[in-house]
Design a protein around this motif. Structure first.
Motif, mmCIF file in Angstrom:
data_model
loop_
_atom_site.group_PDB
_atom_site.id
_atom_site.type_symbol
_atom_site.label_atom_id
_atom_site.label_comp_id
_atom_site.label_asym_id
_atom_site.label_seq_id
_atom_site.Cartn_x
_atom_site.Cartn_y
_atom_site.Cartn_z
ATOM 1 N N LYS A 31 0.860 -1.185 0.000
ATOM 2 C CA LYS A 31 0.000 0.000 0.000
ATOM 3 C C LYS A 31 0.893 1.230 0.000
ATOM 4 C CE LYS A 31 -3.740 0.094 2.486
ATOM 5 N NZ LYS A 31 -4.687 0.119 3.643
ATOM 6 N N VAL A 32 0.526 2.212 -0.804
ATOM 7 C CA VAL A 32 1.319 3.439 -0.897
ATOM 8 C C VAL A 32 1.175 4.230 0.396
ATOM 9 C CG1 VAL A 32 1.701 5.580 -2.149
ATOM 10 C CG2 VAL A 32 1.012 3.517 -3.392
ATOM 11 N N LYS A 33 2.303 4.459 1.050
ATOM 12 C CA LYS A 33 2.324 5.268 2.262
ATOM 13 C C LYS A 33 2.465 6.744 1.928
ATOM 14 C CE LYS A 33 2.857 6.296 6.672
ATOM 15 N NZ LYS A 33 1.726 6.216 7.627
ATOM 16 N N GLU A 34 3.363 7.021 0.974
ATOM 17 C CA GLU A 34 3.643 8.418 0.632
ATOM 18 C C GLU A 34 4.353 8.488 -0.711
ATOM 19 O OE1 GLU A 34 5.817 12.264 2.765
ATOM 20 O OE2 GLU A 34 6.520 10.229 3.168
ATOM 21 N N VAL A 35 4.097 9.546 -1.457
ATOM 22 C CA VAL A 35 4.800 9.820 -2.714
ATOM 23 C C VAL A 35 5.277 11.266 -2.667
ATOM 24 C CG1 VAL A 35 4.732 9.715 -5.222
ATOM 25 C CG2 VAL A 35 3.177 8.288 -3.895
ATOM 26 N N THR A 36 6.554 11.462 -2.919
ATOM 27 C CA THR A 36 7.098 12.825 -2.924
ATOM 28 C C THR A 36 7.895 13.071 -4.197
ATOM 29 O OG1 THR A 36 9.065 12.067 -1.698
ATOM 30 C CG2 THR A 36 7.236 12.989 -0.415
ATOM 31 N N GLU A 37 7.890 14.315 -4.648
ATOM 32 C CA GLU A 37 8.672 14.702 -5.822
ATOM 33 C C GLU A 37 10.055 15.168 -5.360
ATOM 34 O OE1 GLU A 37 8.520 17.742 -9.683
ATOM 35 O OE2 GLU A 37 6.967 17.829 -8.130
ATOM 36 N N GLU A 38 11.085 14.576 -5.928
ATOM 37 C CA GLU A 38 12.463 14.901 -5.559
ATOM 38 C C GLU A 38 13.257 15.291 -6.806
ATOM 39 O OE1 GLU A 38 13.049 14.925 -2.412
ATOM 40 O OE2 GLU A 38 11.438 13.662 -1.601
ATOM 41 N N THR A 39 14.432 15.850 -6.578
ATOM 42 C CA THR A 39 15.322 16.220 -7.683
ATOM 43 C C THR A 39 16.682 15.586 -7.467
ATOM 44 O OG1 THR A 39 14.185 18.345 -7.952
ATOM 45 C CG2 THR A 39 16.354 18.116 -8.978
ATOM 46 N N GLY A 40 17.150 14.862 -8.483
ATOM 47 C CA GLY A 40 18.454 14.211 -8.402
ATOM 48 C C GLY A 40 19.388 14.690 -9.491
ATOM 49 N N ASP A 41 20.512 13.999 -9.642
ATOM 50 C CA ASP A 41 21.510 14.394 -10.641
ATOM 51 C C ASP A 41 20.973 14.282 -12.068
ATOM 52 O OD1 ASP A 41 23.257 14.807 -8.572
ATOM 53 O OD2 ASP A 41 24.146 12.802 -8.693
ATOM 54 N N LYS A 42 20.034 13.330 -12.270
ATOM 55 C CA LYS A 42 19.514 13.100 -13.621
ATOM 56 C C LYS A 42 18.153 13.751 -13.844
ATOM 57 C CE LYS A 42 22.017 8.737 -14.101
ATOM 58 N NZ LYS A 42 21.897 7.266 -14.373
ATOM 59 N N GLY A 43 17.725 14.590 -12.919
ATOM 60 C CA GLY A 43 16.447 15.273 -13.087
ATOM 61 C C GLY A 43 15.459 14.933 -11.986
ATOM 62 N N VAL A 49 7.056 5.456 -1.095
ATOM 63 C CA VAL A 49 7.215 4.733 0.169
ATOM 64 C C VAL A 49 6.073 3.718 0.237
ATOM 65 C CG1 VAL A 49 7.371 4.901 2.673
ATOM 66 C CG2 VAL A 49 8.216 6.780 1.239
ATOM 67 N N LEU A 50 6.423 2.423 0.293
ATOM 68 C CA LEU A 50 5.431 1.356 0.175
ATOM 69 C C LEU A 50 5.481 0.432 1.389
ATOM 70 C CD1 LEU A 50 6.383 0.468 -3.516
ATOM 71 C CD2 LEU A 50 4.574 2.047 -2.781
ATOM 72 N N ASP A 51 4.318 0.126 1.947
ATOM 73 C CA ASP A 51 4.223 -0.772 3.101
ATOM 74 C C ASP A 51 3.602 -2.101 2.674
ATOM 75 O OD1 ASP A 51 5.286 1.113 4.784
ATOM 76 O OD2 ASP A 51 3.346 1.871 5.462
ATOM 77 N N ILE A 52 4.258 -3.207 3.036
ATOM 78 C CA ILE A 52 3.735 -4.536 2.734
ATOM 79 C C ILE A 52 2.486 -4.785 3.583
ATOM 80 C CG2 ILE A 52 4.245 -7.015 2.828
ATOM 81 C CD1 ILE A 52 7.164 -6.323 2.303
ATOM 82 N N THR A 53 1.434 -5.324 2.971
ATOM 83 C CA THR A 53 0.140 -5.423 3.653
ATOM 84 C C THR A 53 -0.248 -6.834 4.086
ATOM 85 O OG1 THR A 53 -0.982 -5.629 1.499
ATOM 86 C CG2 THR A 53 -0.756 -3.413 2.430
ATOM 87 N N THR A 54 0.445 -7.872 3.605
ATOM 88 C CA THR A 54 0.057 -9.240 3.946
ATOM 89 C C THR A 54 1.276 -10.099 4.245
ATOM 90 O OG1 THR A 54 0.096 -9.946 1.621
ATOM 91 C CG2 THR A 54 -2.008 -9.151 2.483
ATOM 92 N N GLY A 55 1.023 -11.272 4.820
ATOM 93 C CA GLY A 55 2.079 -12.249 5.027
ATOM 94 C C GLY A 55 2.989 -11.971 6.207
#
Length: 215
Positions: A31-43, A49-55
């Motif tokens: 399940k998606v916990k969070e999505v953020t826009e970042e900037t790196g060397d290539k753009g 950020v993903l959390d495992i929900t089963t098992g």
């Protein structure tokens, strides 16, 4: 006589704090916990950020990066479609905050980075598309919930042989059992003869050529 300086002392409580854990290679529902826009060397890129929900590894966290550069948007498209979103073949506005809580499947592998092992998401998929049958999914979940002792007992009942190394590790025992059951299923499918379509005549067997006896 020189006095020793005492540094600032900080009190930290590590109660309930787990150490970083490497999860086994495999497919996981997340399940998606969070999505953020970042900037790196290539753009610019999106950090997922993903959390495992089963098992067994429910609650464990994995991370994924999708580049926003033109040549890499195919990867972002795959993630959006894995979450069940409709992706047009044109411009699209991304409301990344709204993705929190959405679910998908990820394939995780382990690789060495700067001398340390880490988990890497190598693929994403839609959980509904991946379902081959509710019964099979339930069986897998039942196995995932079993302890090592229960897995060994289950293997004995199903006449699945486990090595000594597999009997000492839950993840190895679980993988061995699933592999054995998958192979058994493939063998059963191979033994089943395909049904003939209506109106289709059965071909006569071709005569076998007799081998000449050697003198």
């Amino acid at each position: 006589m020189t006095k020793k300086r005492s540094g600032k002392i900080i009190s930290v409580d590590f109660t309930g704090v787990e150490t970083k854990q490497i999860i086994p290679d495999g497919d996981y529902a997340v399940k998606v916990k969070e999505v953020t826009e970042e900037t790196g060397d290539k753009g610019k890129y999106l950090n997922w950020v993903l959390d495992i929900t089963t098992g067994e590894f429910k609650g464990k966290r994995v991370y994924y990066i999708t580049s926003l550069t033109k040549q890499s948007l195919w990867n972002l498209r795959a993630v959006l479609e894995a979450m069940g979103l409709d992706v047009p073949k044109s411009k699209m506005n991304l409301d990344i905050k709204s993705y929190a809580g959405l679910e998908m499947g990820v394939s995780v592998e382990t690789e060495k980075y700067k001398g340390r092992m880490k988990n890497v998401v190598v693929d994403t998929y839609n959980l509904e598309d991946s379902d081959e049958g509710e019964e099979e999914d339930e069986d897998d979940e039942d196995l995932d919930e079993m302890s090592l002792e229960e897995l060994i007992e289950y293997a004995e009942e199903e006449e699945i042989s486990l090595t000594k190394k597999q009997q000492k590790s839950k993840s190895r025992a679980l993988a061995a059992i699933k592999e054995a059951e998958e192979e058994e299923g493939e063998e059963e499918e191979a033994e089943e003869e395909p049904e003939e379509e209506e109106g289709e005549e059965e071909e006569e067997p071709k005569p076998k050529r007799k081998k000449k006896a050697r003198k």
